[in-house]
Scaffold this motif. Structure first.
Motif, PDB file in Angstrom:
ATOM      1  N   UNK A  23       0.839  -1.196   0.000  1.00 13.31           N
ATOM      2  CA  UNK A  23       0.000   0.000   0.000  1.00 13.31           C
ATOM      3  C   UNK A  23       0.883   1.259   0.000  1.00 13.31           C
ATOM      4  N   UNK A  24       1.898   1.268   0.847  1.00 18.32           N
ATOM      5  CA  UNK A  24       2.791   2.440   0.929  1.00 18.32           C
ATOM      6  C   UNK A  24       3.498   2.665  -0.402  1.00 18.32           C
ATOM      7  N   UNK A  25       3.996   1.575  -0.987  1.00 19.64           N
ATOM      8  CA  UNK A  25       4.736   1.695  -2.253  1.00 19.64           C
ATOM      9  C   UNK A  25       3.804   2.193  -3.354  1.00 19.64           C
ATOM     10  N   UNK A  26       2.575   1.616  -3.410  1.00 17.09           N
ATOM     11  CA  UNK A  26       1.640   2.036  -4.459  1.00 17.09           C
ATOM     12  C   UNK A  26       1.255   3.500  -4.284  1.00 17.09           C
ATOM     13  N   UNK A  27       1.051   3.914  -3.039  1.00 20.41           N
ATOM     14  CA  UNK A  27       0.724   5.327  -2.794  1.00 20.41           C
ATOM     15  C   UNK A  27       1.869   6.229  -3.264  1.00 20.41           C
ATOM     16  N   UNK A  28       3.088   5.897  -2.841  1.00 25.89           N
ATOM     17  CA  UNK A  28       4.245   6.732  -3.189  1.00 25.89           C
ATOM     18  C   UNK A  28       4.424   6.819  -4.704  1.00 25.89           C
ATOM     19  N   UNK A  29       4.211   5.690  -5.391  1.00 28.31           N
ATOM     20  CA  UNK A  29       4.357   5.686  -6.846  1.00 28.31           C
ATOM     21  C   UNK A  29       3.255   6.476  -7.531  1.00 28.31           C
ATOM     22  N   UNK A  30       2.056   6.464  -6.946  1.00 26.55           N
ATOM     23  CA  UNK A  30       0.908   7.091  -7.594  1.00 26.55           C
ATOM     24  C   UNK A  30       0.825   8.584  -7.288  1.00 26.55           C
ATOM     25  N   UNK A  31       1.034   8.934  -6.022  1.00 26.45           N
ATOM     26  CA  UNK A  31       0.754  10.312  -5.590  1.00 26.45           C
ATOM     27  C   UNK A  31       1.990  11.086  -5.148  1.00 26.45           C
ATOM     28  N   UNK A  32       3.125  10.445  -5.067  1.00 27.94           N
ATOM     29  CA  UNK A  32       4.348  11.118  -4.594  1.00 27.94           C
ATOM     30  C   UNK A  32       4.792  10.528  -3.264  1.00 27.94           C
ATOM     31  N   UNK A  33       6.079  10.688  -3.000  1.00 28.19           N
ATOM     32  CA  UNK A  33       6.693  10.078  -1.804  1.00 28.19           C
ATOM     33  C   UNK A  33       6.159  10.712  -0.530  1.00 28.19           C
TER      34      UNK A  33
END
Ligand code: ATP
Ligand code: MG
Length: 334
Positions: A157-167
């Motif tokens: 979830x964290x990785x997908x969020x960072x990739x989608x919306x920014x770190x």
């Protein structure tokens, strides 16, 4: 280094929780910036008694303090006091795969055990857990072995969020103890000792009287063979060896050597005696702490204020990154 973990206020906490999680919480206070949460919002995902939930939350707080959590050296708070957890859970739903939630073994096992309703909350449980951990930009999550799959999911979830919306998020690592990560039920050593699934005789509670602990170990299921050693087909004995090793802070090999010539009866008595001695000081301190509910409430409220300061900053970054809410014009996401 930030450490975060949560514990449910359902039922009475048991030896598995104590060995697998609580002792790691205590140690975490010396290793990093430790944040611990009593997750009352998770407790409502299975059948529960509203008139008991608040009481059980105080019980759990008193057990944690009795075990050695020190509000001067960690943040201890109640999940529902920090509203950011539930908002973040919803927002993380946007980057959680529906299919992954259905594959969680805890969901499948708990769903099977519900008599009336399998709630959507039970399905969404791991997303709220991800929110708990990610809100504190946690580096390390001390948990028992049963939480491996949930930690993997929150990393995704964290990785997908960072990739989608920014770190925005730190991708957390789990920390699972070498011995005692999976304490099994004494009556049914194929299943983990559990809060919500209590076979009372198979579950050693942190607050059990010495007589009860002695009886539960005496009646613990072993096997028809002999030999105090860990082996396939010897789940009961293996579990008892792990328990004694964890309680003594030693290794299972040492226990096997020491009890090489012992019968099951003597071995069980030795495990019972060690566990009684191990839990006695906790039970004593618990009695004092639990009697003063106002102080427990003060400690939790104070913890919530400190927790909120951290979680609110993360939430502001999440909202900004996702375009949710007004543009507050304060910098790019971290
Ligand atoms: P439930 O079965 O309702 O989920 P639980 O007994 O797992 O309850 P939790 O509050 O969910 O209790 O878990 C608190 C911590 O205790 C978690 O880190 C979990 O991994 C750990 N834990 C739970 N059961 C065991 C066990 N049998 N052995 C070792 N660690 C455990
Ligand atoms: Mg659990």
């Amino acid at each position: 280094m930030r450490i975060f973990s949560g514990i449910q206020p359902t039922g009475r906490k048991h030896l598995g929780n104590y060995i697998g999680a609580i002792t790691q919480y205590v140690a975490g206070q010396d290793r990093g910036d430790a944040v611990y949460c009593i997750v009352d919002l998770h407790a409502v995902t299975v059948e529960f008694d509203p008139s008991e939930l608040r009481e059980r939350t105080y019980d759990t707080a008193a057990i944690l303090l009795a075990a050695g959590l020190d509000p001067a050296r960690c943040i201890l708070f109640r999940q529902s006091d920090v509203l950011e957890h539930s908002e973040l859970a919803w927002l993380l739903g946007a980057v959680t795969a529906y299919g992954d939630l259905g594959r969680m073994t805890q969901f499948k096992e708990k769903a099977r055990k519900q008599r009336e309703l399998v709630s959507a909350g039970l399905f969404f449980y791991p997303v709220l857990q991800a929110a708990d951990v990610l809100a504190y930009r946690t580096d390390e999550v001390p948990v028992g072995d049963d939480q491996r799959q949930h930690i993997e999911l929150m990393r995704d979830i964290a990785i997908r969020f960072n990739n989608t919306f920014g770190e925005v998020f730190v991708v957390p690592e789990h920390r699972i103890p070498a011995v005692g990560a999976r304490i099994m039920d004494l009556q049914n050593p194929e299943s983990k000792m559990s809060t919500s699934n209590a076979s009372d005789e198979g579950t050693v509670y942190v607050l059990d009287e010495p007589e009860a602990i002695e009886r539960k170990f005496r009646r613990a299921v072993t096997d028809s063979g002999s030999g105090v050693r860990r082996a396939p087909g010897k789940a009961g004995v293996t579990n008892l060896i792990d328990i004694l090793a964890a309680v003594r802070n030693g290794s299972p090999e040492e226990i096997e050597r020491e009890f090489a010539d012992a019968g099951y009866g003597d071995f069980k008595a030795a495990v019972a005696a060690a566990v009684i001695e191990y839990l006695a000081p906790v039970r004593e301190r618990y009695e004092q702490l639990r009697g003063d509910e106002a102080s427990l409430e003060d400690a939790l409220a104070e913890g919530a204020t400190r927790a909120r300061a951290i979680a609110a900053a993360t939430l502001a970054d999440v909202r900004r990154a996702m375009g949710v809410g007004p543009n507050l014009g304060v910098g790019p996401p971290r």
